[in-house]
Write a protein that holds these residues in place. Structure first.
Motif, PDB file in Angstrom:
ATOM      1  N   ALA A 152       0.843  -1.199   0.000  1.00 26.57           N
ATOM      2  CA  ALA A 152       0.000   0.000   0.000  1.00 26.57           C
ATOM      3  C   ALA A 152       0.876   1.247   0.000  1.00 26.57           C
ATOM      4  CB  ALA A 152      -0.922  -0.016   1.215  1.00 26.57           C
ATOM      5  N   THR A 153       0.688   2.090  -1.009  1.00 26.30           N
ATOM      6  CA  THR A 153       1.526   3.277  -1.190  1.00 26.30           C
ATOM      7  C   THR A 153       0.640   4.487  -1.408  1.00 26.30           C
ATOM      8  OG1 THR A 153       3.207   1.875  -2.246  1.00 26.30           O
ATOM      9  CG2 THR A 153       3.413   4.262  -2.547  1.00 26.30           C
ATOM     10  N   ASP A 154       0.972   5.588  -0.737  1.00 27.03           N
ATOM     11  CA  ASP A 154       0.204   6.821  -0.894  1.00 27.03           C
ATOM     12  C   ASP A 154       0.562   7.494  -2.216  1.00 27.03           C
ATOM     13  OD1 ASP A 154      -1.533   8.989   0.142  1.00 27.03           O
ATOM     14  OD2 ASP A 154       0.340  10.133   0.075  1.00 27.03           O
ATOM     15  N   VAL A 155      -0.449   7.880  -2.984  1.00 31.27           N
ATOM     16  CA  VAL A 155      -0.229   8.444  -4.317  1.00 31.27           C
ATOM     17  C   VAL A 155       0.507   9.783  -4.238  1.00 31.27           C
ATOM     18  CG1 VAL A 155      -1.359   9.299  -6.408  1.00 31.27           C
ATOM     19  CG2 VAL A 155      -2.243   7.261  -5.262  1.00 31.27           C
TER      20      VAL A 155
ATOM     21  N   ILE B 208       1.753  19.671  -7.758  1.00 30.46           N
ATOM     22  CA  ILE B 208       1.163  18.414  -7.261  1.00 30.46           C
ATOM     23  C   ILE B 208       0.263  18.778  -6.079  1.00 30.46           C
ATOM     24  CG2 ILE B 208       1.587  16.073  -6.433  1.00 30.46           C
ATOM     25  CD1 ILE B 208       4.412  16.283  -7.569  1.00 30.46           C
ATOM     26  N   PRO B 209      -1.022  19.009  -6.304  1.00 28.07           N
ATOM     27  CA  PRO B 209      -1.919  19.367  -5.202  1.00 28.07           C
ATOM     28  C   PRO B 209      -2.173  18.167  -4.282  1.00 28.07           C
ATOM     29  CG  PRO B 209      -3.177  19.085  -7.217  1.00 28.07           C
ATOM     30  CD  PRO B 209      -1.735  18.975  -7.599  1.00 28.07           C
ATOM     31  N   GLU B 210      -2.225  18.418  -2.998  1.00 24.87           N
ATOM     32  CA  GLU B 210      -2.515  17.339  -2.047  1.00 24.87           C
ATOM     33  C   GLU B 210      -4.017  17.183  -1.940  1.00 24.87           C
ATOM     34  OE1 GLU B 210      -1.296  15.861   2.446  1.00 24.87           O
ATOM     35  OE2 GLU B 210      -0.703  17.856   1.735  1.00 24.87           O
ATOM     36  N   GLN B 211      -4.505  15.978  -2.246  1.00 23.29           N
ATOM     37  CA  GLN B 211      -5.946  15.720  -2.289  1.00 23.29           C
ATOM     38  C   GLN B 211      -6.364  14.644  -1.280  1.00 23.29           C
ATOM     39  OE1 GLN B 211      -5.407  15.781  -6.964  1.00 23.29           O
ATOM     40  NE2 GLN B 211      -7.588  15.676  -6.490  1.00 23.29           N
TER      41      GLN B 211
ATOM     42  N   ALA C  56       9.332  23.265 -22.227  1.00 21.35           N
ATOM     43  CA  ALA C  56      10.328  24.189 -21.685  1.00 21.35           C
ATOM     44  C   ALA C  56       9.669  25.476 -21.192  1.00 21.35           C
ATOM     45  CB  ALA C  56      11.372  24.518 -22.749  1.00 21.35           C
ATOM     46  N   GLY C  57       9.965  25.830 -19.930  1.00 20.68           N
ATOM     47  CA  GLY C  57       9.418  27.049 -19.350  1.00 20.68           C
ATOM     48  C   GLY C  57       7.984  26.926 -18.882  1.00 20.68           C
ATOM     49  N   GLY C  58       7.398  25.762 -19.000  1.00 24.17           N
ATOM     50  CA  GLY C  58       5.999  25.568 -18.608  1.00 24.17           C
ATOM     51  C   GLY C  58       5.864  24.933 -17.241  1.00 24.17           C
ATOM     52  N   CYS C  59       4.769  24.211 -17.080  1.00 23.48           N
ATOM     53  CA  CYS C  59       4.471  23.576 -15.791  1.00 23.48           C
ATOM     54  C   CYS C  59       4.002  22.141 -16.029  1.00 23.48           C
ATOM     55  CB  CYS C  59       3.391  24.366 -15.054  1.00 23.48           C
ATOM     56  SG  CYS C  59       2.939  23.668 -13.438  1.00 23.48           S
ATOM     57  N   VAL C  60       4.500  21.246 -15.213  1.00 26.03           N
ATOM     58  CA  VAL C  60       4.037  19.859 -15.218  1.00 26.03           C
ATOM     59  C   VAL C  60       3.043  19.713 -14.072  1.00 26.03           C
ATOM     60  CG1 VAL C  60       4.673  17.441 -14.940  1.00 26.03           C
ATOM     61  CG2 VAL C  60       6.175  18.989 -16.212  1.00 26.03           C
ATOM     62  N   ARG C  61       1.824  19.318 -14.392  1.00 24.51           N
ATOM     63  CA  ARG C  61       0.763  19.227 -13.388  1.00 24.51           C
ATOM     64  C   ARG C  61       0.368  17.761 -13.180  1.00 24.51           C
ATOM     65  NH1 ARG C  61      -0.944  24.432 -12.742  1.00 24.51           N
ATOM     66  NH2 ARG C  61      -0.563  25.844 -14.532  1.00 24.51           N
ATOM     67  N   CYS C  62       0.113  17.439 -11.921  1.00 28.54           N
ATOM     68  CA  CYS C  62      -0.289  16.070 -11.566  1.00 28.54           C
ATOM     69  C   CYS C  62      -1.641  16.113 -10.847  1.00 28.54           C
ATOM     70  CB  CYS C  62       0.745  15.408 -10.670  1.00 28.54           C
ATOM     71  SG  CYS C  62       2.389  15.295 -11.402  1.00 28.54           S
ATOM     72  N   PHE C  63      -2.524  15.224 -11.221  1.00 24.32           N
ATOM     73  CA  PHE C  63      -3.832  15.097 -10.571  1.00 24.32           C
ATOM     74  C   PHE C  63      -4.071  13.626 -10.278  1.00 24.32           C
ATOM     75  CE2 PHE C  63      -3.951  18.693 -13.489  1.00 24.32           C
ATOM     76  CZ  PHE C  63      -4.396  19.723 -12.660  1.00 24.32           C
ATOM     77  N   TYR C  64      -4.857  13.355  -9.277  1.00 28.93           N
ATOM     78  CA  TYR C  64      -5.193  11.971  -8.963  1.00 28.93           C
ATOM     79  C   TYR C  64      -6.552  11.927  -8.276  1.00 28.93           C
ATOM     80  CZ  TYR C  64      -3.112  13.442  -4.487  1.00 28.93           C
ATOM     81  OH  TYR C  64      -2.808  14.116  -3.339  1.00 28.93           O
TER      82      TYR C  64
ATOM     83  N   PRO D  82     -14.432   3.317  -6.499  1.00 27.36           N
ATOM     84  CA  PRO D  82     -14.431   1.903  -6.086  1.00 27.36           C
ATOM     85  C   PRO D  82     -13.743   0.956  -7.061  1.00 27.36           C
ATOM     86  CG  PRO D  82     -16.581   2.887  -5.689  1.00 27.36           C
ATOM     87  CD  PRO D  82     -15.794   3.892  -6.462  1.00 27.36           C
ATOM     88  N   LEU D  83     -13.555   1.362  -8.321  1.00 24.77           N
ATOM     89  CA  LEU D  83     -12.960   0.473  -9.316  1.00 24.77           C
ATOM     90  C   LEU D  83     -11.451   0.669  -9.482  1.00 24.77           C
ATOM     91  CD1 LEU D  83     -15.659   0.623 -12.143  1.00 24.77           C
ATOM     92  CD2 LEU D  83     -15.348  -1.138 -10.404  1.00 24.77           C
ATOM     93  N   TYR D  84     -10.992   1.899  -9.488  1.00 24.63           N
ATOM     94  CA  TYR D  84      -9.576   2.145  -9.770  1.00 24.63           C
ATOM     95  C   TYR D  84      -9.130   3.487  -9.186  1.00 24.63           C
ATOM     96  CZ  TYR D  84     -11.751   4.863 -13.540  1.00 24.63           C
ATOM     97  OH  TYR D  84     -12.525   5.745 -14.246  1.00 24.63           O
ATOM     98  N   THR D  85      -7.806   3.663  -9.170  1.00 28.36           N
ATOM     99  CA  THR D  85      -7.182   4.941  -8.824  1.00 28.36           C
ATOM    100  C   THR D  85      -6.545   5.505 -10.083  1.00 28.36           C
ATOM    101  OG1 THR D  85      -6.722   4.195  -6.568  1.00 28.36           O
ATOM    102  CG2 THR D  85      -5.472   6.086  -7.376  1.00 28.36           C
ATOM    103  N   GLU D  86      -6.872   6.739 -10.401  1.00 21.97           N
ATOM    104  CA  GLU D  86      -6.381   7.360 -11.631  1.00 21.97           C
ATOM    105  C   GLU D  86      -5.379   8.462 -11.309  1.00 21.97           C
ATOM    106  OE1 GLU D  86      -8.906   8.193 -15.282  1.00 21.97           O
ATOM    107  OE2 GLU D  86      -8.632  10.242 -14.499  1.00 21.97           O
ATOM    108  N   ILE D  87      -4.273   8.460 -12.046  1.00 18.36           N
ATOM    109  CA  ILE D  87      -3.235   9.492 -11.930  1.00 18.36           C
ATOM    110  C   ILE D  87      -3.048  10.121 -13.304  1.00 18.36           C
ATOM    111  CG2 ILE D  87      -0.831   9.975 -11.336  1.00 18.36           C
ATOM    112  CD1 ILE D  87      -0.862   7.400  -9.645  1.00 18.36           C
ATOM    113  N   ARG D  88      -3.079  11.448 -13.362  1.00 15.56           N
ATOM    114  CA  ARG D  88      -2.866  12.155 -14.623  1.00 15.56           C
ATOM    115  C   ARG D  88      -1.638  13.059 -14.496  1.00 15.56           C
ATOM    116  NH1 ARG D  88      -8.164  13.016 -13.693  1.00 15.56           N
ATOM    117  NH2 ARG D  88      -7.874  15.270 -13.411  1.00 15.56           N
ATOM    118  N   ILE D  89      -0.745  12.938 -15.463  1.00 16.81           N
ATOM    119  CA  ILE D  89       0.452  13.778 -15.528  1.00 16.81           C
ATOM    120  C   ILE D  89       0.400  14.510 -16.860  1.00 16.81           C
ATOM    121  CG2 ILE D  89       2.971  13.802 -15.505  1.00 16.81           C
ATOM    122  CD1 ILE D  89       2.846  11.124 -13.998  1.00 16.81           C
TER     123      ILE D  89
END
Length: 343
Positions: free
Chosen positions: A199-202, A226-229, A257-265, A269-276
Motif C-alpha cells: 500500500a503506497t500513498d499516491v 502536485i496538489p494534495e488531495q 520548456a518554461g511551462g508547468c508539469v501538473r499532476c492530478f489523482y 471503487p474500481l480504480y485509482t487514476e493518476i494524470r500527468i
C-alpha cells in the motif's frame, strides 16, 4: 263404439288402436345395448387421450434426458476451458458424431495449437531476453574503458580539449542509460524482475518522483504542481512505480520548456487514476499509436532520448494491474493517464 275403434290385444303386451299397431319396447333388452355402445365410445375416447398423454410424457422424458446429457457435456467443456486457462487442461476425447462432439474436437485442437504457440513464444521471448542481457553486458565493458581513458586525458591535459571531452562524456552517459534500460527490459522479458507490491500513498509517490528530477526540471526551467488531495492508497511496488512516473514526468518536462508539469489523482471503487500533463504542443497524431513501443522516437524527440522510457513505464504499470494511455488535452498540452485497478 265402432268395432274398429276397440282395443284388441296383441302378443307380447301390444295392442291396436284403430288401424295403428303399437308395441311396447322391451326395456330389459334395449337399455343394456345402449349402455354397451356408450361404454365402448367412452373407452375408445379415454384410450385415445391416454395414448396422447403417454406419447407426450415419453417425448418430454426423452427431451429432459437429452437436455441433461448435453448440459453435462457443456459443463465438462466449460471445466476443460477453465483448466486450459491455467495451463492444466487434460486430453479431451470427443464421443459420438453429433454437433457437440465436433465442437469438442475443434476446441481440443484449438487449445492444443494455442499451447504449442505459447510454448514457442515463451521460448523465443526467453532467448530474446538472454540476448538482450548479453548485449547490455557487452556494451558495459567498452563504456567503462572509455570513461577511464577520458578521465585520464582530463587529468593529463588539464583544460585543453574540454569541449571534446564533454561530448564524449555525454555520449558515454547516453550509452550507460541504454545499457541500464536493456538490462531492465531483459529482466522484464525473462520474468525475473520481482515487484514487491504494498500500500503506497499516491501523493507521496508523486512528490518523491518529482524530487528525483529537480535537476532536469531546473535545466528545462519547468515548475511542478502536485496538489494534495488527501490520502489515496494504491497497492504497487513503490520504487519501480516511481521509476515509471519519473519517466512520464521527464517526458513532459522535455517537451514543455518554461511551462508547468501538473499532476492530478482521484479514486473510485474500481480504480485509482493518476494524470500527468504539461502545457506543451502535445503529441503528433501519427505518434500516438506508437508512443509506448520500444525504441520508438517521435518527430520531436529530444537529442539524448533512446526511445525506451515510455515503453518501460508501460511495462511496469501493466505488470501491477494497471493501464496507461496518452492523449492530447482539448486546451492544449499532453496528458498521460494511469489507472491502477483494485481487482
Amino acid at each position: 263404439m265402432p268395432e274398429n275403434s276397440q282395443k284388441r290385444g296383441l302378443p307380447h303386451g301390444g295392442y291396436v288402436m284403430g288401424r295403428v299397431k303399437y308395441k311396447k319396447a322391451d326395456g330389459a333388452c334395449f337399455l343394456p345395448a345402449v349402455l354397451s355402445v356408450s361404454g365402448a365410445a367412452v373407452m375408445l375416447v379415454s384410450g385415445w387421450y391416454i395414448c396422447r398423454l403417454a406419447g407426450a410424457f415419453l417425448l418430454l422424458t426423452g427431451f429432459m434426458v437429452q437436455w441433461r446429457r448435453e448440459r453435462q457435456r457443456i459443463q465438462v467443456l466449460t471445466a476443460y476451458l477453465e483448466q486450459a486457462n491455467t495451463g492444466n487442461a487434460p486430453v479431451l476425447s470427443a464421443l459420438g458424431e453429433d454437433e457437440l462432439s465436433r465442437l469438442e474436437d475443434q476446441i481440443y485442437k484449438t487449445v492444443t495449437y494455442l499451447y504449442q504457440t505459447r510454448e514457442e513464444a515463451v521460448r523465443t521471448k526467453s532467448e530474446f531476453a538472454k540476448n538482450l542481457s548479453n548485449i547490455a553486458h557487452q556494451i558495459k565493458t567498452p563504456i567503462t574503458t572509455v570513461s577511464l581513458v577520458v578521465q585520464t586525458m582530463e587529468e593529463r591535459d588539464g583544460g585543453e580539449e574540454k569541449e571534446e571531452r564533454e561530448q564524449i562524456m555525454k555520449q558515454l552517459t547516453r550509452l550507460t542509460h541504454l545499457e541500464e534500460a536493456l538490462l531492465l527490459l531483459a529482466r522484464l522479458d525473462a520474468g525475473t524482475l520481482v515487484l514487491k507490491r504494498e500500500a503506497t500513498d499516491v501523493y507521496t509517490l508523486l512528490v518523491l518522483a518529482a524530487d528525483n528530477l529537480q535537476e532536469i526540471f531546473a535545466y528545462w526551467k519547468v515548475s511542478v504542481d502536485i496538489p494534495e488531495q488527501g490520502e489515496m492508497l494504491v497497492v504497487v511496488d513503490p520504487d519501480w512505480t516511481m521509476e515509471a512516473v519519473m519517466n512520464l514526468m521527464k517526458n513532459c518536462a522535455e517537451h514543455n520548456a518554461g511551462g508547468c508539469v501538473r499532476c492530478f489523482y482521484e479514486q473510485n471503487p474500481l480504480y485509482t487514476e493518476i494524470r500527468i500533463q504539461d502545457e506543451g504542443a502535445g503529441f503528433d497524431r501519427e505518434d500516438l499509436p506508437c508512443l509506448f513501443e520500444r525504441f520508438y522516437r517521435g518527430k520531436h524527440a529530444g537529442e539524448g532520448g533512446i526511445g525506451i522510457g515510455l515503453a518501460l513505464a508501460k511495462e511496469l504499470i501493466m505488470r501491477q494491474n494497471g493501464t496507461i494511455r496518452a492523449r492530447n488535452l482539448p486546451e492544449g498540452g499532453a496528458c498521460f493517464e494511469i489507472r491502477f485497478y483494485r481487482h
